[in-house]
Design a protein around this motif. Structure first.
Motif, short mmCIF file in Angstrom:
data_model
loop_
_atom_site.label_atom_id
_atom_site.label_comp_id
_atom_site.label_asym_id
_atom_site.label_seq_id
_atom_site.Cartn_x
_atom_site.Cartn_y
_atom_site.Cartn_z
N ALA A 1 0.82 -1.21 0.00
CA ALA A 1 0.00 0.00 0.00
C ALA A 1 0.86 1.26 0.00
CB ALA A 1 -0.93 0.00 1.21
N VAL A 2 1.92 1.25 0.79
CA VAL A 2 2.82 2.41 0.86
C VAL A 2 3.52 2.63 -0.48
CG1 VAL A 2 5.01 3.21 1.84
CG2 VAL A 2 3.21 2.34 3.35
N ARG B 1 7.11 6.47 5.45
CA ARG B 1 5.99 5.58 5.77
C ARG B 1 6.45 4.13 5.82
NH1 ARG B 1 1.47 6.37 1.58
NH2 ARG B 1 0.44 4.83 2.93
N GLY B 2 7.39 3.77 4.96
CA GLY B 2 7.93 2.41 4.99
C GLY B 2 8.63 2.13 6.31
N LEU B 3 9.41 3.10 6.80
CA LEU B 3 10.08 2.92 8.09
C LEU B 3 9.08 2.90 9.23
CD1 LEU B 3 13.01 2.55 9.17
CD2 LEU B 3 12.81 3.01 6.73
N ASP B 4 7.95 3.58 9.07
CA ASP B 4 6.90 3.48 10.09
C ASP B 4 6.39 2.05 10.20
OD1 ASP B 4 7.06 6.15 10.74
OD2 ASP B 4 5.33 6.76 9.54
N THR B 5 6.26 1.37 9.07
CA THR B 5 5.85 -0.04 9.10
C THR B 5 6.92 -0.89 9.77
OG1 THR B 5 4.45 0.15 7.13
CG2 THR B 5 5.28 -2.05 7.67
N VAL B 6 8.18 -0.63 9.43
CA VAL B 6 9.28 -1.36 10.06
C VAL B 6 9.26 -1.13 11.57
CG1 VAL B 6 11.79 -1.54 10.22
CG2 VAL B 6 10.71 -1.37 7.99
N TRP B 7 8.98 0.10 11.98
CA TRP B 7 8.92 0.40 13.41
C TRP B 7 7.76 -0.35 14.07
CZ3 TRP B 7 10.85 1.93 17.79
CH2 TRP B 7 10.01 2.36 18.82
N ARG B 8 6.60 -0.31 13.45
CA ARG B 8 5.41 -0.95 14.05
C ARG B 8 5.63 -2.45 14.23
NH1 ARG B 8 0.26 -1.42 15.43
NH2 ARG B 8 -1.20 -2.69 14.25
N TYR B 9 6.31 -3.07 13.29
CA TYR B 9 6.56 -4.51 13.37
C TYR B 9 8.04 -4.78 13.63
CZ TYR B 9 1.91 -4.62 11.33
OH TYR B 9 0.57 -4.43 11.10
N ARG B 10 8.64 -4.02 14.50
CA ARG B 10 10.09 -4.06 14.69
C ARG B 10 10.59 -5.40 15.18
NH1 ARG B 10 7.46 -0.65 17.85
NH2 ARG B 10 7.57 -0.75 20.13
N PHE B 11 9.77 -6.15 15.91
CA PHE B 11 10.21 -7.47 16.36
C PHE B 11 10.59 -8.34 15.16
CE2 PHE B 11 6.08 -8.86 14.95
CZ PHE B 11 6.25 -10.20 14.65
N PHE B 12 9.83 -8.22 14.07
CA PHE B 12 10.06 -9.05 12.89
C PHE B 12 11.38 -8.69 12.24
CE2 PHE B 12 9.72 -10.16 8.43
CZ PHE B 12 9.17 -11.44 8.47
N TRP C 1 9.37 -7.99 -4.97
CA TRP C 1 8.42 -6.95 -5.39
C TRP C 1 8.92 -5.56 -5.00
CZ3 TRP C 1 5.53 -3.10 -3.15
CH2 TRP C 1 4.50 -2.57 -3.93
N ILE C 2 9.44 -5.42 -3.78
CA ILE C 2 9.95 -4.13 -3.33
C ILE C 2 11.15 -3.70 -4.15
CG2 ILE C 2 11.12 -2.96 -1.40
CD1 ILE C 2 9.30 -4.53 0.50
N LEU C 3 12.04 -4.63 -4.47
CA LEU C 3 13.21 -4.29 -5.27
C LEU C 3 12.80 -3.87 -6.68
CD1 LEU C 3 15.71 -7.07 -4.15
CD2 LEU C 3 15.76 -4.63 -3.55
N ASP C 4 11.81 -4.55 -7.24
CA ASP C 4 11.30 -4.15 -8.56
C ASP C 4 10.72 -2.73 -8.49
OD1 ASP C 4 12.02 -6.57 -9.66
OD2 ASP C 4 10.00 -7.42 -9.58
N TRP C 5 9.94 -2.45 -7.44
CA TRP C 5 9.34 -1.12 -7.28
C TRP C 5 10.43 -0.06 -7.16
CZ3 TRP C 5 9.66 2.98 -4.07
CH2 TRP C 5 8.64 3.93 -4.13
#
Length: 210
Positions: A64-65, A84-95, A119-123
């Motif tokens: 989505a981001v 926004r991508g780092l916000d996702t990394v922060w929210r799921y930081r344990f992973f 997919w992210i690398l292609d984007w």
């Protein structure tokens, strides 16, 4: 039903982030939520199944981001995607702090992770292509565009692991996570047109000030 499953995921996420995934068992999660282990098992058979469901959220948020970028893209829009991508990394930081270990124990999750990574690398490669086409970035050979996309990815996806190693779960703050955007953008800055680079840096500095 959905409400209970979501409650389990949110409670699990809270414990994983605060204590680390290895220190948390399904009994800990059930106790944290005030439910019986049997009730938890009815919805999720194991901690691994909970982690898979949390990864599905990560996958959905990342896609989505990293939607289609406008053409031309502004420095602020470019920076916002990574913030926004780092916000996702922060929210799921344990992973992200335990990504190698988690994926190593679950081949199905590892397969899904590889698909998201590709997919992210292609984007990112396509986004770099777009910046070059609009004149905001110096020309690069196609292989080097992919390598640069991989370098940015490596920093962003491993930044939380790096920060946790130095600060620990209990002392890690959101601004520590967002600092990873600045580090990743420093890889790109030498290739940016000067005004675009200045705009990206200003947007990141505003977001990470505190």
């Amino acid at each position: 039903m959905a409400g209970t499953k979501d409650r389990i995921l949110e409670g699990s996420l809270e414990l994983f982030n605060s204590r680390g995934v290895q220190a948390v068992t399904t009994n800990h999660i059930a106790d944290h939520l005030g439910m019986s282990p049997g009730n938890l098992y009815y919805h999720y058979r194991s901690k691994e199944h909970i982690i898979r469901s949390l990864f599905e959220r990560i996958d959905a948020e990342a896609r989505a981001v990293m939607g289609p970028l406008p053409s031309p893209v502004t420095p602020q829009q470019w920076a916002e995607v990574f913030l926004r991508g780092l916000d996702t990394v922060w929210r799921y930081r344990f992973f992200f702090a335990n990504i190698v270990e988690i994926a190593g124990r679950d081949e199905l999750l590892a397969s899904r992770l590889r698909a998201l990574t590709e997919w992210i690398l292609d984007w990112t490669t396509a986004a770099i292509d777009g910046l070059i086409e609009q004149g905001s970035m110096a020309a690069l050979a196609p292989d080097d565009r992919r390598r640069l996309a991989e370098d940015v990815f490596i920093i962003i996806w491993n930044w939380t692991s790096f920060a946790v190693a130095f600060r620990g779960h209990t002392r890690l703050h959101e601004l520590d996570a967002r600092e990873g955007v600045l580090h990743s953008m420093l890889l790109l800055t030498p290739h940016f047109e000067p005004a675009f680079a200045a705009g990206v840096r200003e947007a990141i500095d505003l977001a990470t000030a505190g």
